[in-house]
Scaffold this active site. Structure first.
Site, PDB file in Angstrom:
ATOM      1  N   LEU A   1      11.163   1.498   6.696  1.00 24.52           N
ATOM      2  CA  LEU A   1      10.492   1.953   5.482  1.00 24.52           C
ATOM      3  C   LEU A   1      11.185   3.216   4.968  1.00 24.52           C
ATOM      4  O   LEU A   1      11.426   4.134   5.755  1.00 24.52           O
ATOM      5  CB  LEU A   1       9.023   2.267   5.787  1.00 24.52           C
ATOM      6  CG  LEU A   1       8.216   2.598   4.549  1.00 24.52           C
ATOM      7  CD1 LEU A   1       7.809   1.327   3.819  1.00 24.52           C
ATOM      8  CD2 LEU A   1       6.983   3.413   4.889  1.00 24.52           C
TER       9      LEU A   1
ATOM     10  N   LYS B   1       6.392  -1.833   1.860  1.00 23.17           N
ATOM     11  CA  LYS B   1       5.222  -1.244   2.529  1.00 23.17           C
ATOM     12  C   LYS B   1       4.065  -2.241   2.412  1.00 23.17           C
ATOM     13  O   LYS B   1       3.159  -2.101   1.583  1.00 23.17           O
ATOM     14  CB  LYS B   1       4.880   0.129   1.915  1.00 23.17           C
ATOM     15  CG  LYS B   1       4.040   1.006   2.851  1.00 23.17           C
ATOM     16  CD  LYS B   1       4.133   2.459   2.468  1.00 23.17           C
ATOM     17  CE  LYS B   1       3.154   3.352   3.208  1.00 23.17           C
ATOM     18  NZ  LYS B   1       3.268   3.367   4.665  1.00 23.17           N
TER      19      LYS B   1
ATOM     20  N   ARG C   1      -7.898 -21.429  -0.918  1.00 26.73           N
ATOM     21  CA  ARG C   1      -6.838 -20.867  -0.074  1.00 26.73           C
ATOM     22  C   ARG C   1      -5.583 -21.714  -0.214  1.00 26.73           C
ATOM     23  O   ARG C   1      -5.613 -22.911   0.051  1.00 26.73           O
ATOM     24  CB  ARG C   1      -7.290 -20.834   1.384  1.00 26.73           C
ATOM     25  CG  ARG C   1      -6.246 -20.245   2.324  1.00 26.73           C
ATOM     26  CD  ARG C   1      -6.722 -20.235   3.781  1.00 26.73           C
ATOM     27  NE  ARG C   1      -5.675 -19.707   4.655  1.00 26.73           N
ATOM     28  CZ  ARG C   1      -4.690 -20.434   5.184  1.00 26.73           C
ATOM     29  NH1 ARG C   1      -4.619 -21.735   4.920  1.00 26.73           N
ATOM     30  NH2 ARG C   1      -3.780 -19.878   5.974  1.00 26.73           N
TER      31      ARG C   1
ATOM     32  N   TYR D   1       0.824  -1.207   0.000  1.00 26.61           N
ATOM     33  CA  TYR D   1       0.000   0.000   0.000  1.00 26.61           C
ATOM     34  C   TYR D   1       0.856   1.252   0.000  1.00 26.61           C
ATOM     35  O   TYR D   1       2.070   1.194   0.171  1.00 26.61           O
ATOM     36  CB  TYR D   1      -0.960  -0.013   1.198  1.00 26.61           C
ATOM     37  CG  TYR D   1      -0.316   0.307   2.536  1.00 26.61           C
ATOM     38  CD1 TYR D   1       0.517  -0.608   3.174  1.00 26.61           C
ATOM     39  CD2 TYR D   1      -0.533   1.532   3.165  1.00 26.61           C
ATOM     40  CE1 TYR D   1       1.105  -0.311   4.404  1.00 26.61           C
ATOM     41  CE2 TYR D   1       0.046   1.832   4.390  1.00 26.61           C
ATOM     42  CZ  TYR D   1       0.868   0.905   5.006  1.00 26.61           C
ATOM     43  OH  TYR D   1       1.459   1.197   6.211  1.00 26.61           O
TER      44      TYR D   1
ATOM     45  N   HIS E   1      -1.153 -21.207   0.155  1.00 30.34           N
ATOM     46  CA  HIS E   1      -0.065 -20.268   0.430  1.00 30.34           C
ATOM     47  C   HIS E   1       0.670 -19.874  -0.848  1.00 30.34           C
ATOM     48  O   HIS E   1       1.111 -18.738  -1.001  1.00 30.34           O
ATOM     49  CB  HIS E   1       0.953 -20.874   1.408  1.00 30.34           C
ATOM     50  CG  HIS E   1       0.452 -20.928   2.818  1.00 30.34           C
ATOM     51  ND1 HIS E   1      -0.612 -21.696   3.198  1.00 30.34           N
ATOM     52  CD2 HIS E   1       0.877 -20.290   3.941  1.00 30.34           C
ATOM     53  CE1 HIS E   1      -0.835 -21.541   4.492  1.00 30.34           C
ATOM     54  NE2 HIS E   1       0.062 -20.689   4.964  1.00 30.34           N
TER      55      HIS E   1
ATOM     56  N   GLU F   1      13.055   3.050  13.566  1.00 30.51           N
ATOM     57  CA  GLU F   1      11.935   3.896  13.127  1.00 30.51           C
ATOM     58  C   GLU F   1      10.793   3.734  14.123  1.00 30.51           C
ATOM     59  O   GLU F   1      10.940   3.023  15.122  1.00 30.51           O
ATOM     60  CB  GLU F   1      11.488   3.541  11.701  1.00 30.51           C
ATOM     61  CG  GLU F   1      10.904   2.159  11.535  1.00 30.51           C
ATOM     62  CD  GLU F   1      10.285   1.907  10.142  1.00 30.51           C
ATOM     63  OE1 GLU F   1      10.009   2.858   9.399  1.00 30.51           O
ATOM     64  OE2 GLU F   1      10.059   0.724   9.827  1.00 30.51           O
TER      65      GLU F   1
HETATM   66  N1  PDD Z   1       2.883   4.993   7.475  1.00 29.90           N
HETATM   67  N2  PDD Z   1       7.681   3.837   8.741  1.00 29.90           N
HETATM   68  C1  PDD Z   1       6.537   3.140   8.848  1.00 29.90           C
HETATM   69  C2  PDD Z   1       6.590   1.799   9.493  1.00 29.90           C
HETATM   70  C3  PDD Z   1       5.333   3.681   8.372  1.00 29.90           C
HETATM   71  O1  PDD Z   1       4.197   2.971   8.468  1.00 29.90           O
HETATM   72  C4  PDD Z   1       5.331   4.988   7.796  1.00 29.90           C
HETATM   73  C5  PDD Z   1       4.080   5.637   7.270  1.00 29.90           C
HETATM   74  C6  PDD Z   1       6.545   5.677   7.713  1.00 29.90           C
HETATM   75  C7  PDD Z   1       6.643   7.064   7.092  1.00 29.90           C
HETATM   76  O2  PDD Z   1       6.549   7.017   5.694  1.00 29.90           O
HETATM   77  P1  PDD Z   1       6.004   8.251   4.840  1.00 29.90           P
HETATM   78  O3  PDD Z   1       6.811   9.431   5.220  1.00 29.90           O
HETATM   79  O4  PDD Z   1       6.199   7.849   3.436  1.00 29.90           O
HETATM   80  O5  PDD Z   1       4.543   8.440   5.211  1.00 29.90           O
HETATM   81  C8  PDD Z   1       7.694   5.073   8.181  1.00 29.90           C
HETATM   82  C9  PDD Z   1       1.667   5.415   6.854  1.00 29.90           C
HETATM   83  C10 PDD Z   1       1.372   6.870   6.909  1.00 29.90           C
HETATM   84  C11 PDD Z   1       0.526   4.527   7.338  1.00 29.90           C
HETATM   85  O6  PDD Z   1       0.771   3.348   7.489  1.00 29.90           O
HETATM   86  O7  PDD Z   1      -0.600   5.015   7.490  1.00 29.90           O
END
Ligand code: PDD
Length: 286
Positions: free
Chosen positions: A203, A147, A100, A32, A102, A179
């Site tokens: 991320l 992501k 279903r 996403y 895997h 993070e």
């Molecule tokens: N999340 N690290 C993680 C684990 C995140 O889920 C996010 C953002 C970030 C920051 O990334 P960015 O600057 O591109 O938004 C870092 C989004 C906003 C969410 O899951 O809703």
């Protein structure tokens, strides 16, 4: 009423339905993006679509749309929904398979879903109140650069932070602070802005990149390097960044108040630069 995009169609959110056999539902098998939109302009759309491609490559799913097709779908959805500022959520799963299993289906038909939510303006004054954070062991997997929609570990960590009265969890792996559960990490030590390097531990945040660019363009001292847990705990400033939350100053870490619970001078500089960038974006100048 909120209009969403589902597999090529625009429809009211109540009418948008996906199969119970969708692999996004059964396995969390999807990726996403969250893209902020200011005055009709997406923040760093090219970078978001690039990261989406990297995530798709990471889960071996072919991108079903070209960049112009993504742009068209996103722009149409933005127009169809009310509000000045928006947070656009887009997700792609590996779609539904007959049973279903895997193993990946031989011919996946991805489910493409996009929705738009109102984005409340984040003022400097609101951000100034800061947040409380706690350090927690990173219980996630080894590919945090993807992501992925499989966010169970992130939600457990965020919930644990909340149960300790904090807004965000700062994750620690192998002695390094990497993070947040839904944000990137910056610290300031002796006037130098520091953030960990990209890699499988975190991320590659779009906000993180923008902050590094703004630091570079404005000659603010900055370093991209590992942050030890000990350094985190002795930092002058700590910021958590994300597309929807912008730059949140941490004013309390693990119950210990930082700098009289005031955001630091480097945060003051950076948030002004960030908000100025948003003003230009709104005018279509970025
Ligand atoms: N999340 N690290 C993680 C684990 C995140 O889920 C996010 C953002 C970030 C920051 O990334 P960015 O600057 O591109 O938004 C870092 C989004 C906003 C969410 O899951 O809703």
């Amino acid at each position: 009423m909120s209009i969403v995009y589902l597999n090529g169609e625009f429809l009211p959110i109540e009418q948008a339905k996906v199969s119970v056999l969708d692999r996004g539902f059964l396995f969390g098998d999807g990726v996403y993006e969250v893209i902020p939109v200011y005055g009709g302009h997406c923040l760093r759309l090219g970078e978001h679509l690039k990261r989406l491609q990297d995530s798709l490559d990471g889960i071996q799913l072919k991108n079903p749309l070209t960049i112009p097709q993504w742009e068209q779908a996103l722009n149409e959805l933005i127009e169809k929904n009310e509000g000045e500022d928006k947070s656009v959520y887009l997700q792609l799963s590996r779609g539904a398979a007959p049973v279903r299993d895997h193993l990946f289906p031989a011919q996946p038909r991805p489910t493409i879903f996009i929705m738009s939510n109102p984005l409340k303006p984040v003022s400097k004054e609101t951000l100034r109140t800061g947040i409380k954070a706690v350090t927690l062991d990173d219980i996630r997997w080894q590919a945090c650069n993807i992501k992925a929609t499989a966010l169970l570990a992130n939600t457990l960590l965020k919930q644990q932070a909340a149960s300790q009265g904090a807004t965000e969890a700062i994750l620690v792996r192998d002695g390094l602070a990497t993070e947040g559960s839904a944000s990137n990490l910056f610290i300031v030590i002796d006037g130098v802005i520091i953030t960990p390097p990209i890699g499988p531990r975190l991320l590659p945040g779009i906000t993180r990149d923008l902050i590094l660019e703004l630091a570079e363009a404005n000659k603010l001292p900055h370093e991209v390097r590992d942050i030890s847990e000990a350094e985190l705990k002795s930092a002058n400033e700590i910021w958590m960044t994300s597309s929807t939350k912008e730059i949140m100053p941490v004013i309390e870490l693990d119950g210990k108040v930082l700098a009289n619970a005031q955001p630091g001078p480097m945060w003051e500089r950076m948030i002004d630069l960030y908000q100025a960038y948003k003003v230009k974006l709104r005018q279509g100048a970025e």
